[in-house]
Design a protein around this motif. Structure first.
Motif, mmCIF file in Angstrom:
data_model
loop_
_atom_site.group_PDB
_atom_site.id
_atom_site.type_symbol
_atom_site.label_atom_id
_atom_site.label_comp_id
_atom_site.label_asym_id
_atom_site.label_seq_id
_atom_site.Cartn_x
_atom_site.Cartn_y
_atom_site.Cartn_z
ATOM 1 N N PRO A 1 0.833 -1.449 -0.073
ATOM 2 C CA PRO A 1 0.130 -0.035 0.139
ATOM 3 C C PRO A 1 0.806 1.128 -0.023
ATOM 4 O O PRO A 1 0.301 2.273 -0.139
ATOM 5 C CB PRO A 1 -0.799 -0.224 1.408
ATOM 6 C CG PRO A 1 -0.793 -1.470 1.690
ATOM 7 C CD PRO A 1 0.594 -2.088 1.222
ATOM 8 N N PHE A 2 2.239 1.235 0.363
ATOM 9 C CA PHE A 2 3.023 2.441 0.491
ATOM 10 C C PHE A 2 4.001 2.515 -0.600
ATOM 11 O O PHE A 2 4.934 3.405 -0.680
ATOM 12 C CB PHE A 2 3.638 2.215 1.743
ATOM 13 C CG PHE A 2 2.717 2.006 2.843
ATOM 14 C CD1 PHE A 2 1.920 2.964 3.359
ATOM 15 C CD2 PHE A 2 2.962 0.684 3.391
ATOM 16 C CE1 PHE A 2 0.945 2.436 4.514
ATOM 17 C CE2 PHE A 2 2.154 0.267 4.674
ATOM 18 C CZ PHE A 2 1.179 1.318 4.983
ATOM 19 N N LEU A 3 4.027 1.842 -1.897
ATOM 20 C CA LEU A 3 4.669 1.834 -3.040
ATOM 21 C C LEU A 3 4.542 3.206 -3.851
ATOM 22 O O LEU A 3 5.166 3.111 -4.553
ATOM 23 C CB LEU A 3 4.913 0.648 -3.725
ATOM 24 C CG LEU A 3 5.148 -0.657 -2.869
ATOM 25 C CD1 LEU A 3 5.283 -1.839 -3.903
ATOM 26 C CD2 LEU A 3 6.640 -0.440 -2.141
ATOM 27 N N VAL A 4 3.504 3.921 -3.563
ATOM 28 C CA VAL A 4 3.122 4.991 -4.569
ATOM 29 C C VAL A 4 3.454 6.404 -3.521
ATOM 30 O O VAL A 4 3.608 6.196 -2.121
ATOM 31 C CB VAL A 4 1.556 5.185 -4.566
ATOM 32 C CG1 VAL A 4 1.410 4.077 -5.554
ATOM 33 C CG2 VAL A 4 0.837 4.789 -3.404
ATOM 34 N N LEU B 1 0.283 11.886 4.119
ATOM 35 C CA LEU B 1 -0.100 13.063 3.263
ATOM 36 C C LEU B 1 1.303 13.827 2.746
ATOM 37 O O LEU B 1 1.174 14.332 1.688
ATOM 38 C CB LEU B 1 -1.087 13.896 3.868
ATOM 39 C CG LEU B 1 -2.636 13.487 4.068
ATOM 40 C CD1 LEU B 1 -3.391 14.541 4.973
ATOM 41 C CD2 LEU B 1 -3.091 12.956 2.750
ATOM 42 N N VAL B 2 2.502 13.391 3.034
ATOM 43 C CA VAL B 2 3.851 13.942 2.828
ATOM 44 C C VAL B 2 4.326 12.912 1.656
ATOM 45 O O VAL B 2 4.477 12.119 1.911
ATOM 46 C CB VAL B 2 4.512 14.386 3.997
ATOM 47 C CG1 VAL B 2 5.962 14.879 3.465
ATOM 48 C CG2 VAL B 2 4.030 15.235 5.259
ATOM 49 N N PRO B 3 4.243 13.793 0.612
ATOM 50 C CA PRO B 3 5.005 12.765 -0.708
ATOM 51 C C PRO B 3 6.100 12.097 -0.286
ATOM 52 O O PRO B 3 7.093 12.647 0.186
ATOM 53 C CB PRO B 3 5.051 13.644 -1.817
ATOM 54 C CG PRO B 3 4.087 14.842 -1.445
ATOM 55 C CD PRO B 3 4.022 14.942 0.112
ATOM 56 N N PHE B 4 6.203 10.721 -0.494
ATOM 57 C CA PHE B 4 7.404 9.850 -0.392
ATOM 58 C C PHE B 4 7.639 9.284 1.453
ATOM 59 O O PHE B 4 8.684 8.745 1.463
ATOM 60 C CB PHE B 4 8.801 10.357 -0.869
ATOM 61 C CG PHE B 4 8.227 10.724 -2.435
ATOM 62 C CD1 PHE B 4 8.451 9.855 -3.259
ATOM 63 C CD2 PHE B 4 8.313 11.804 -2.873
ATOM 64 C CE1 PHE B 4 8.254 9.726 -4.573
ATOM 65 C CE2 PHE B 4 8.071 12.289 -4.419
ATOM 66 C CZ PHE B 4 8.123 11.127 -5.174
ATOM 67 N N VAL C 1 15.545 16.501 6.502
ATOM 68 C CA VAL C 1 15.207 17.644 5.707
ATOM 69 C C VAL C 1 13.863 18.184 6.047
ATOM 70 O O VAL C 1 13.562 19.391 6.367
ATOM 71 C CB VAL C 1 15.215 17.424 4.254
ATOM 72 C CG1 VAL C 1 14.513 18.646 3.369
ATOM 73 C CG2 VAL C 1 16.849 17.077 3.761
ATOM 74 N N LEU C 2 12.893 17.230 6.111
ATOM 75 C CA LEU C 2 11.854 17.618 6.596
ATOM 76 C C LEU C 2 11.413 18.320 8.108
ATOM 77 O O LEU C 2 10.954 19.224 8.148
ATOM 78 C CB LEU C 2 10.590 16.458 6.622
ATOM 79 C CG LEU C 2 10.141 15.978 5.226
ATOM 80 C CD1 LEU C 2 9.373 14.648 5.375
ATOM 81 C CD2 LEU C 2 9.536 16.938 4.420
ATOM 82 N N ALA C 3 12.396 17.728 8.977
ATOM 83 C CA ALA C 3 12.347 18.222 10.202
ATOM 84 C C ALA C 3 12.995 19.629 10.270
ATOM 85 O O ALA C 3 12.553 20.442 11.091
ATOM 86 C CB ALA C 3 13.042 17.335 11.282
ATOM 87 N N GLY C 4 14.197 19.839 9.343
ATOM 88 C CA GLY C 4 14.809 21.116 9.359
ATOM 89 C C GLY C 4 13.837 22.341 8.788
ATOM 90 O O GLY C 4 13.928 23.451 9.396
ATOM 91 N N ILE C 5 12.995 21.952 7.888
ATOM 92 C CA ILE C 5 12.138 22.770 7.168
ATOM 93 C C ILE C 5 10.803 23.170 8.215
ATOM 94 O O ILE C 5 10.856 24.313 8.488
ATOM 95 C CB ILE C 5 11.375 22.229 6.011
ATOM 96 C CG1 ILE C 5 12.250 22.128 4.857
ATOM 97 C CG2 ILE C 5 10.235 23.171 5.660
ATOM 98 C CD1 ILE C 5 11.760 21.368 3.685
#
Length: 216
Positions: A56-59, A155-158, A198-202
């Motif tokens: 379910p998570f390969l997209v 909902l966060v891509p990838f 990177v997400l945490a830094g942003i």
């Protein structure tokens, strides 16, 4: 009643297709329990279950909340792979009887399908697959990927896709003794850690910017 934690098995050394063929032949009688089935198929059955959990998570964008539940199950299975024993599961599930004849037929069909996989994925880069230490390291990689999968960021891509591909490639690599797939799995886990950093830094920079605006 046998405790599930005492059911141990050895590292898999045969291709999955061959293992499934042997399993289908070994199923006798009218019924077989999940506990008996896991003991017979061993590590390879757990790895196959992990591969199914990643689907379910390969997209790029997954269903929110699903990764937490699937990640918890993946952690239990990864621990089983790492320590060569059936992971803890409710006795009600482990002792559930399954129809032996229909199950054997389904396993034979699966053996045929995975026999085709053996044609393009095969043992290579043996240093990553041959020793118990490398197998434990790969098991810990599966555990790390499962922990990363838990984060509710569907909902966060990838955010779920990267660890899912890492788990899928590691599991397939262990199954097929394919060091190239295992190496790719490690790279996906590394990419996941970098992406999360990177997400945490942003998020931190955004939060500081908002606090700065209110502080003026």
């Amino acid at each position: 009643m046998e405790d599930s934690t005492t059911v141990e098995f050895q590292d898999s050394t045969r291709p999955l297709g061959e293992t499934l063929q042997g399993l289908a032949r070994s199923i006798t009688g009218e019924y077989v329990t999940v506990r008996e089935l896991l003991a017979m198929v061993g590590e390879q059955g757990l790895l196959l279950a992990l591969m199914f959990l990643t689907i379910p998570f390969l997209v790029p964008i997954s269903i929110p909340g699903v990764s937490t539940v699937f990640g918890l199950v993946a952690i239990l299975i990864s621990l089983g792979v790492t320590f060569n024993r059936v992971p803890w599961l409710p006795d009600r599930l482990l002792d559930r009887p399954l129809g032996a004849q229909k199950l054997a037929q389904a396993i034979e069909r699966g053996a045929t399908m995975f026999g085709r996989v053996d044609k393009f994925s095969h043992p290579r880069l043996a240093r990553l697959t041959q020793t118990a230490a490398m197998n434990r390291l790969a098991g810990l990689g599966l555990l790390l990927g499962s922990v990363l999968l838990i984060f509710p960021l569907g909902l966060v891509p990838f955010s779920n896709t990267l660890p899912a591909w890492g788990i899928l490639l590691l599991a397939a690599g262990i199954l097929q003794r394919d060091g190239l797939l295992i190496l790719l799995g490690y790279l996906f886990l590394l990419a996941t850690i970098i992406y999360f950093a990177v997400l945490a830094g942003i998020a931190i920079a955004t939060g500081q910017g908002i606090m700065g605006l209110f502080g003026r």
